[in-house]
Design a protein around this motif. Structure first.
Motif, PDB file in Angstrom:
ATOM      1  N   SER A 136       0.915  -1.165   0.071  1.00  0.00           N
ATOM      2  CA  SER A 136      -0.075   0.043  -0.047  1.00  0.00           C
ATOM      3  C   SER A 136       0.961   1.184  -0.254  1.00  0.00           C
ATOM      4  O   SER A 136       2.056   1.181   0.214  1.00  0.00           O
ATOM      5  CB  SER A 136      -0.956  -0.009   1.141  1.00  0.00           C
ATOM      6  OG  SER A 136      -0.134   0.280   2.432  1.00  0.00           O
ATOM      7  N   ILE A 137       0.153   2.516  -0.066  1.00  0.00           N
ATOM      8  CA  ILE A 137       1.009   3.616  -0.134  1.00  0.00           C
ATOM      9  C   ILE A 137       1.757   3.853   1.088  1.00  0.00           C
ATOM     10  O   ILE A 137       3.026   4.030   1.276  1.00  0.00           O
ATOM     11  CB  ILE A 137       0.273   4.927  -0.223  1.00  0.00           C
ATOM     12  CG1 ILE A 137      -0.439   4.915  -1.734  1.00  0.00           C
ATOM     13  CG2 ILE A 137       0.890   6.090  -0.181  1.00  0.00           C
ATOM     14  CD1 ILE A 137      -1.603   5.899  -2.076  1.00  0.00           C
ATOM     15  N   TRP A 138       1.149   3.380   2.266  1.00  0.00           N
ATOM     16  CA  TRP A 138       1.859   3.669   3.618  1.00  0.00           C
ATOM     17  C   TRP A 138       2.972   2.623   3.661  1.00  0.00           C
ATOM     18  O   TRP A 138       3.984   2.838   4.448  1.00  0.00           O
ATOM     19  CB  TRP A 138       0.958   3.607   4.805  1.00  0.00           C
ATOM     20  CG  TRP A 138       0.077   4.767   5.001  1.00  0.00           C
ATOM     21  CD1 TRP A 138      -1.196   4.942   4.596  1.00  0.00           C
ATOM     22  CD2 TRP A 138       0.575   5.912   5.484  1.00  0.00           C
ATOM     23  NE1 TRP A 138      -1.883   6.412   4.713  1.00  0.00           N
ATOM     24  CE2 TRP A 138      -0.587   6.911   5.520  1.00  0.00           C
ATOM     25  CE3 TRP A 138       1.879   6.414   5.872  1.00  0.00           C
ATOM     26  CZ2 TRP A 138      -0.573   8.280   5.744  1.00  0.00           C
ATOM     27  CZ3 TRP A 138       1.704   7.808   6.243  1.00  0.00           C
ATOM     28  CH2 TRP A 138       0.777   8.729   6.429  1.00  0.00           C
ATOM     29  N   GLN A 139       2.846   1.385   3.486  1.00  0.00           N
ATOM     30  CA  GLN A 139       3.864   0.314   3.407  1.00  0.00           C
ATOM     31  C   GLN A 139       4.904   0.759   2.401  1.00  0.00           C
ATOM     32  O   GLN A 139       6.152   0.585   2.715  1.00  0.00           O
ATOM     33  CB  GLN A 139       3.347  -0.816   2.776  1.00  0.00           C
ATOM     34  CG  GLN A 139       2.451  -1.740   3.931  1.00  0.00           C
ATOM     35  CD  GLN A 139       1.914  -3.097   3.170  1.00  0.00           C
ATOM     36  OE1 GLN A 139       1.382  -3.083   2.359  1.00  0.00           O
ATOM     37  NE2 GLN A 139       1.900  -4.062   4.045  1.00  0.00           N
ATOM     38  N   ASN A 140       4.680   1.492   1.314  1.00  0.00           N
ATOM     39  CA  ASN A 140       5.827   1.797   0.659  1.00  0.00           C
ATOM     40  C   ASN A 140       6.621   3.095   1.322  1.00  0.00           C
ATOM     41  O   ASN A 140       7.691   2.985   1.271  1.00  0.00           O
ATOM     42  CB  ASN A 140       5.254   2.230  -0.615  1.00  0.00           C
ATOM     43  CG  ASN A 140       5.410   1.303  -1.904  1.00  0.00           C
ATOM     44  OD1 ASN A 140       5.986   0.429  -1.756  1.00  0.00           O
ATOM     45  ND2 ASN A 140       4.358   1.465  -2.665  1.00  0.00           N
ATOM     46  N   LEU A 196      10.118   2.490   2.170  1.00  0.00           N
ATOM     47  CA  LEU A 196      11.308   3.679   1.889  1.00  0.00           C
ATOM     48  C   LEU A 196      12.104   4.181   2.690  1.00  0.00           C
ATOM     49  O   LEU A 196      13.348   4.200   2.499  1.00  0.00           O
ATOM     50  CB  LEU A 196      10.856   4.564   0.889  1.00  0.00           C
ATOM     51  CG  LEU A 196      11.696   5.672   0.011  1.00  0.00           C
ATOM     52  CD1 LEU A 196      12.168   4.576  -0.967  1.00  0.00           C
ATOM     53  CD2 LEU A 196      10.590   6.695  -0.690  1.00  0.00           C
ATOM     54  N   ILE A 197      11.652   4.445   3.585  1.00  0.00           N
ATOM     55  CA  ILE A 197      12.410   4.995   4.915  1.00  0.00           C
ATOM     56  C   ILE A 197      13.442   4.037   5.354  1.00  0.00           C
ATOM     57  O   ILE A 197      14.625   4.534   5.670  1.00  0.00           O
ATOM     58  CB  ILE A 197      11.587   5.482   6.195  1.00  0.00           C
ATOM     59  CG1 ILE A 197      10.541   6.462   5.610  1.00  0.00           C
ATOM     60  CG2 ILE A 197      12.364   5.737   7.336  1.00  0.00           C
ATOM     61  CD1 ILE A 197       9.511   6.886   6.826  1.00  0.00           C
ATOM     62  N   THR A 232      20.516   1.818   3.161  1.00  0.00           N
ATOM     63  CA  THR A 232      21.389   2.288   2.182  1.00  0.00           C
ATOM     64  C   THR A 232      22.612   3.082   2.717  1.00  0.00           C
ATOM     65  O   THR A 232      23.698   2.841   2.431  1.00  0.00           O
ATOM     66  CB  THR A 232      20.783   3.090   0.794  1.00  0.00           C
ATOM     67  OG1 THR A 232      19.829   2.118   0.430  1.00  0.00           O
ATOM     68  CG2 THR A 232      21.693   3.358  -0.141  1.00  0.00           C
ATOM     69  N   PHE A 233      22.115   3.915   3.536  1.00  0.00           N
ATOM     70  CA  PHE A 233      23.186   4.763   4.224  1.00  0.00           C
ATOM     71  C   PHE A 233      24.160   3.998   5.192  1.00  0.00           C
ATOM     72  O   PHE A 233      25.321   4.313   5.104  1.00  0.00           O
ATOM     73  CB  PHE A 233      22.374   5.969   5.053  1.00  0.00           C
ATOM     74  CG  PHE A 233      23.266   6.590   5.993  1.00  0.00           C
ATOM     75  CD1 PHE A 233      24.380   7.715   5.537  1.00  0.00           C
ATOM     76  CD2 PHE A 233      23.319   6.192   7.354  1.00  0.00           C
ATOM     77  CE1 PHE A 233      25.145   8.518   6.559  1.00  0.00           C
ATOM     78  CE2 PHE A 233      24.091   7.118   8.169  1.00  0.00           C
ATOM     79  CZ  PHE A 233      25.031   7.989   7.832  1.00  0.00           C
ATOM     80  N   LEU A 234      23.425   3.110   5.843  1.00  0.00           N
ATOM     81  CA  LEU A 234      24.211   2.501   6.734  1.00  0.00           C
ATOM     82  C   LEU A 234      25.407   1.398   6.031  1.00  0.00           C
ATOM     83  O   LEU A 234      26.549   1.467   6.296  1.00  0.00           O
ATOM     84  CB  LEU A 234      23.272   1.480   7.658  1.00  0.00           C
ATOM     85  CG  LEU A 234      22.501   2.210   8.645  1.00  0.00           C
ATOM     86  CD1 LEU A 234      21.892   1.250   9.161  1.00  0.00           C
ATOM     87  CD2 LEU A 234      23.430   2.763   9.664  1.00  0.00           C
ATOM     88  N   GLY A 235      24.771   0.960   5.036  1.00  0.00           N
ATOM     89  CA  GLY A 235      25.561   0.164   3.993  1.00  0.00           C
ATOM     90  C   GLY A 235      26.868   0.657   3.558  1.00  0.00           C
ATOM     91  O   GLY A 235      27.925   0.514   3.506  1.00  0.00           O
ATOM     92  N   LEU A 236      26.765   1.971   2.895  1.00  0.00           N
ATOM     93  CA  LEU A 236      27.530   2.868   2.221  1.00  0.00           C
ATOM     94  C   LEU A 236      28.630   3.388   3.378  1.00  0.00           C
ATOM     95  O   LEU A 236      29.726   3.551   3.354  1.00  0.00           O
ATOM     96  CB  LEU A 236      26.895   4.114   1.498  1.00  0.00           C
ATOM     97  CG  LEU A 236      26.337   3.435   0.237  1.00  0.00           C
ATOM     98  CD1 LEU A 236      25.807   4.771  -0.379  1.00  0.00           C
ATOM     99  CD2 LEU A 236      27.256   2.500  -0.766  1.00  0.00           C
ATOM    100  N   ARG A 237      28.115   3.865   4.640  1.00  0.00           N
ATOM    101  CA  ARG A 237      28.670   4.229   5.800  1.00  0.00           C
ATOM    102  C   ARG A 237      29.534   3.067   6.116  1.00  0.00           C
ATOM    103  O   ARG A 237      30.865   3.457   6.360  1.00  0.00           O
ATOM    104  CB  ARG A 237      27.905   4.870   6.690  1.00  0.00           C
ATOM    105  CG  ARG A 237      28.537   5.284   7.944  1.00  0.00           C
ATOM    106  CD  ARG A 237      29.381   6.425   7.867  1.00  0.00           C
ATOM    107  NE  ARG A 237      29.878   7.141   8.917  1.00  0.00           N
ATOM    108  CZ  ARG A 237      30.569   8.114   9.018  1.00  0.00           C
ATOM    109  NH1 ARG A 237      31.058   8.536   8.186  1.00  0.00           N
ATOM    110  NH2 ARG A 237      31.184   8.486  10.293  1.00  0.00           N
TER     111      ARG A 237
END
Length: 393
Positions: free
Chosen positions: A366-370, A374-375, A381-386
């Protein structure tokens, strides 16, 4: 008509899905959480709150995709992208196997450390017995049997850590406030990344997807939510217990601090919890490596290749455990690989749960699940790259 869920079936489901909690609560989690409590008190509890709910969101999505399509996450990636990403599949399988093999040594050493604190027995004999027991349980080949064994140990471990934490807690109000109030104390970023990264584990998404077939949505959601919540609360209990430790940090220091402040029973409960965390991860690390590789490369669960993966992971960890050597270079390489693996897997998962050609409308996000997912994807993604950047410095 949706399948009804009785209390007995629901508890069995939580027990089954506790394999996910068992996979992310290992000696590394005990160390990270206790160190966070020792250095920063309760200030980093919010990171465990975020990572616990992030894990629930991602694990539910991975299992939902499998229930709707009948395909594991790896099979969906293969079917969607085909030979175009074959090399990525091989690289992901290799990264997961390498990471699991490297961490297996720490898992075995952690389980051994807990039993040594309890029994003062021979470390080499205990290490060998732990490795052989893991091989026997995995050779039986029943994922459900393994999951139920792990579930029982996770419940006992959670109870042990929770009892210790309640005994040292300053009270419910400071704890609840710290759970929902983000703070960034000086020099805390590495530990924050560690707390979140040790809970949202990339290979767990393949593990959950691989074992989640033949369940209804209600069964899966009930089981995953409660099992991961138990795991998250266990991690928080370890952090609270770690607030008693000052000075040099080690398992012995935690055990001694708890014994001195609360009595020998507290030190013994911590030692048992450390053993349980190590032993459950001793089973889930090789299992996750085998399930993930099977999913990505299309192997059968009964194939020799599947068994060879988990056996090699155990033997690797057992060898380093018996030698008493921590495979630091391999662990560093594995951390770098997992740093790249985490954002890749979460992005693939986000695409999969919105795929109209694979999933019926009622199973798509649903929109809320997305928004929620996404958050989590952005943060992971930040954690992986960091994490990768920190390792390369």
């Amino acid at each position: 008509m949706p399948k009804s869920l009785s209390l007995r079936a629901g508890l069995g489901n939580v027990l089954f899905w506790s394999v996910i909690s068992a996979a992310f609560i290992g000696p590394g989690t005990v160390t990270t959480c206790a160190m966070a409590g020792s250095r920063f008190g309760l200030q980093l509890l919010w990171a465990l709150t975020f990572s616990t709910f992030g894990t629930i969101i991602l694990q539910e999505a991975a299992a939902r995709v499998t229930i709707a399509s009948g395909l594991s996450l790896g099979e969906i990636l293969t079917q969607t992208y085909g030979s175009r990403i074959r090399w990525i599949m091989i690289a992901l399988a290799g990264a997961v196997t390498l990471g699991c093999a490297a961490y297996e040594a720490g898992n075995i050493l952690g389980a051994m450390s807990g039993l040594v604190l309890l029994t003062t027995g021979s470390s080499q004999l205990i290490t060998l017995l732990i490795g052989l027991l893991c091989i026997v349980l995995l050779w039986r080949g029943s994922t459900k049997l393994i999951a139920n064994v792990l579930g029982l140990i996770v419940f006992l471990m959670g109870g042990a850590f929770a009892y210790v934490a309640l005994s040292v807690s300053p009270g419910p109000q400071p704890v609840l406030h710290a759970m929902v109030s983000p703070s960034l104390p000086p020099n805390s970023l590495v530990l924050i990344i560690g707390l979140i990264g040790t809970t949202i584990v990339p290979y767990n998404l393949f593990l959950g997807s691989g074992i989640g077939q033949n369940q209804s949505l209600s069964e899966m959601r009930w089981g995953i939510t409660l099992a991961v919540l138990i795991g998250g609360l266990t991690s928080m209990s370890i952090l609270v217990a770690g607030t008693l430790v000052t000075g040099d940090f080690s398992f012995q220091q935690i055990e001694q601090a708890l014994s001195y402040r609360l009595g020998n029973w507290a030190g013994a409960l911590f030692a048992f919890g450390l053993f349980a965390a190590g032993f459950t991860s001793c089973l889930t690390a090789p299992l996750a490596a085998a399930v993930t590789t099977k999913s990505l490369l299309g192997w059968s669960e009964h194939s020799l290749s599947y068994k060879a993966v988990w056996l090699l992971v155990i033997l690797f960890g057992l060898t380093f455990g018996l030698l008493g050597v921590k495979p630091v270079p391999v662990i560093v390489l594995a951390q770098a690989a997992n740093g790249l693996l985490l954002p890749v897997v979460t992005v693939f998962l986000l695409i999969a749960v919105n795929n109209k050609t694979i999933l019926p409308a009622q199973y798509r996000n649903s929109i809320w699940q997305n928004i929620l997912m996404l958050i989590v994807v952005i943060v992971t993604t930040f954690l992986g790259l960091r994490n990768l950047w920190l390792i390369t410095q």
